[in-house]
Motif scaffolding. Sequence first.
Motif, PDB file in Angstrom:
ATOM      1  N   SER A   1      -8.821  20.686  17.711  1.00 12.71           N
ATOM      2  CA  SER A   1      -8.171  19.606  16.951  1.00 12.71           C
ATOM      3  C   SER A   1      -8.938  19.290  15.675  1.00 12.71           C
ATOM      4  O   SER A   1      -8.348  19.048  14.619  1.00 12.71           O
ATOM      5  CB  SER A   1      -8.062  18.341  17.810  1.00 12.71           C
ATOM      6  OG  SER A   1      -7.220  18.552  18.917  1.00 12.71           O
ATOM      7  N   MET A   2     -10.273  19.310  15.748  1.00 10.30           N
ATOM      8  CA  MET A   2     -11.073  18.979  14.580  1.00 10.30           C
ATOM      9  C   MET A   2     -11.060  20.105  13.557  1.00 10.30           C
ATOM     10  O   MET A   2     -11.027  19.863  12.343  1.00 10.30           O
ATOM     11  CB  MET A   2     -12.503  18.636  15.004  1.00 10.30           C
ATOM     12  CG  MET A   2     -12.596  17.400  15.870  1.00 10.30           C
ATOM     13  SD  MET A   2     -14.269  16.726  15.976  1.00 10.30           S
ATOM     14  CE  MET A   2     -14.495  16.114  14.314  1.00 10.30           C
TER      15      MET A   2
ATOM     16  N   LEU B   1      -9.622  11.502  12.040  1.00 13.24           N
ATOM     17  CA  LEU B   1      -9.488  11.426  10.587  1.00 13.24           C
ATOM     18  C   LEU B   1     -10.583  10.542   9.990  1.00 13.24           C
ATOM     19  O   LEU B   1     -11.153  10.877   8.937  1.00 13.24           O
ATOM     20  CB  LEU B   1      -8.108  10.878  10.212  1.00 13.24           C
ATOM     21  CG  LEU B   1      -6.914  11.800  10.460  1.00 13.24           C
ATOM     22  CD1 LEU B   1      -5.608  11.044  10.241  1.00 13.24           C
ATOM     23  CD2 LEU B   1      -6.978  13.023   9.543  1.00 13.24           C
TER      24      LEU B   1
ATOM     25  N   GLU C   1      -6.015  10.479  17.071  1.00 14.75           N
ATOM     26  CA  GLU C   1      -5.875  11.200  15.809  1.00 14.75           C
ATOM     27  C   GLU C   1      -6.503  10.422  14.645  1.00 14.75           C
ATOM     28  O   GLU C   1      -7.121  11.013  13.754  1.00 14.75           O
ATOM     29  CB  GLU C   1      -4.404  11.488  15.517  1.00 14.75           C
ATOM     30  CG  GLU C   1      -3.720  12.426  16.495  1.00 14.75           C
ATOM     31  CD  GLU C   1      -3.339  11.729  17.815  1.00 14.75           C
ATOM     32  OE1 GLU C   1      -2.967  12.438  18.764  1.00 14.75           O
ATOM     33  OE2 GLU C   1      -3.433  10.477  17.879  1.00 14.75           O
TER      34      GLU C   1
ATOM     35  N   MET D   1     -13.940  12.437   9.954  1.00 15.98           N
ATOM     36  CA  MET D   1     -13.974  13.426   8.880  1.00 15.98           C
ATOM     37  C   MET D   1     -14.156  12.747   7.527  1.00 15.98           C
ATOM     38  O   MET D   1     -14.945  13.200   6.693  1.00 15.98           O
ATOM     39  CB  MET D   1     -12.699  14.259   8.887  1.00 15.98           C
ATOM     40  CG  MET D   1     -12.531  15.145  10.116  1.00 15.98           C
ATOM     41  SD  MET D   1     -13.885  16.319  10.330  1.00 15.98           S
ATOM     42  CE  MET D   1     -13.832  17.185   8.765  1.00 15.98           C
TER      43      MET D   1
ATOM     44  N   LYS E   1     -10.845  22.111   5.670  1.00 14.07           N
ATOM     45  CA  LYS E   1     -10.261  22.665   4.452  1.00 14.07           C
ATOM     46  C   LYS E   1     -10.627  24.130   4.255  1.00 14.07           C
ATOM     47  O   LYS E   1     -10.140  24.772   3.318  1.00 14.07           O
ATOM     48  CB  LYS E   1     -10.725  21.845   3.245  1.00 14.07           C
ATOM     49  CG  LYS E   1     -10.280  20.386   3.294  1.00 14.07           C
ATOM     50  CD  LYS E   1     -10.834  19.597   2.112  1.00 14.07           C
ATOM     51  CE  LYS E   1     -10.404  18.132   2.179  1.00 14.07           C
ATOM     52  NZ  LYS E   1     -10.966  17.344   1.042  1.00 14.07           N
TER      53      LYS E   1
ATOM     54  N   GLU F   1      -8.665  22.023  12.918  1.00 11.54           N
ATOM     55  CA  GLU F   1      -7.380  21.965  12.210  1.00 11.54           C
ATOM     56  C   GLU F   1      -7.435  21.027  11.007  1.00 11.54           C
ATOM     57  O   GLU F   1      -6.595  21.118  10.108  1.00 11.54           O
ATOM     58  CB  GLU F   1      -6.278  21.517  13.172  1.00 11.54           C
ATOM     59  CG  GLU F   1      -5.927  22.577  14.214  1.00 11.54           C
ATOM     60  CD  GLU F   1      -4.909  22.089  15.223  1.00 11.54           C
ATOM     61  OE1 GLU F   1      -4.589  20.870  15.189  1.00 11.54           O
ATOM     62  OE2 GLU F   1      -4.450  22.894  16.049  1.00 11.54           O
ATOM     63  N   LEU F   2      -8.416  20.114  10.981  1.00  5.87           N
ATOM     64  CA  LEU F   2      -8.566  19.184   9.866  1.00  5.87           C
ATOM     65  C   LEU F   2      -9.448  19.744   8.755  1.00  5.87           C
ATOM     66  O   LEU F   2      -9.607  19.116   7.715  1.00  5.87           O
ATOM     67  CB  LEU F   2      -9.162  17.858  10.364  1.00  5.87           C
ATOM     68  CG  LEU F   2      -8.363  17.110  11.437  1.00  5.87           C
ATOM     69  CD1 LEU F   2      -9.132  15.875  11.904  1.00  5.87           C
ATOM     70  CD2 LEU F   2      -6.991  16.707  10.917  1.00  5.87           C
TER      71      LEU F   2
END
Length: 304
Positions: free
Chosen positions: A243-244, A290, A286, A293, A249, A246-247
């Motif tokens: 999940s992380m 965010l 979620e 991050m 860049k 996927e965040l």
Amino acid sequence: MKEQTLLITGANGFTGRHACDYFATKGIRVIAVIRRPDSLPPIAGVEPWVCDLTVKDEVQTLVHHVRPDFVLHLAGKNSVPESWIDPLLYMENNILATLTLLDALRSHPESHILIVSSRLKFTLATPPRPPHPYSLSKTLEECAVLSWRELFQQHILLAEPSNLMGPGPSTGICALLARHIVNSEQGKDMNSFRISSRYDTRDFVDVRDAILAYDLILEKGESGRVYPICSGVKRSLGDIATSMVELAKVPILLEMGHAPQSSWIDDECQSKDLYDMGWKPQIPWEQSLLDIMEYFRTEGVKGE
């Protein structure tokens, strides 16, 4: 608690900084106990106080001058790997410091004291089977605190949060991976990130939700009670890492071990008492990810 005095130990830690900010905005006088000068960023309405909780005279002076109505004891050591390297340091900081604080507070029996323990304790049996020195220190701390309360009849409560996450200088798995991702985005670390076991599961609570629980326990909790704090949702380390990533860049390499679920992990955390008192997690999973991050992208890697 408004217009009363709250003493927060471990104020410069991950949870402590959030707690100082939260309680100060409620109009409470917050005394932030830190071990080193200038280790706590300035927070409006928060008064720093330098004190080594393992030194009896310093703690006695602190309590005599502050005379707190409430105490939130967050100070302590909480790294499992480090506890293997220096186990006596963990016994000193997690047991002796706690009892030194409680002893000083005997002169103020009206103080409501919340000791923040851990879900990583183990069941005392014969023979005892602690999974690591950190667990031993927190198990003995909790046993000593509850025994102390019976001996001296102080208003002492215990909280057992599960794994805390959220924005800030945490050493938890989510923060470690977020830091790695941000360093990778900045070209500082292109190595793979290793997860010990994709199958191990954890219950996570946002640190800001945990502080709401601490507030409620301090105001409405029953002396001598232990209050577990958990979301009730288990997530595997593999799913968390995915999940992380996927965040991110940039592409992130993950190396996942295949060890089985750790036998000592508590799978039965229940927060029924807190739910009955009106608490429940507010921040979605979620959103927590965010926020973590964003913290490391804007603050957490400065100066590296």
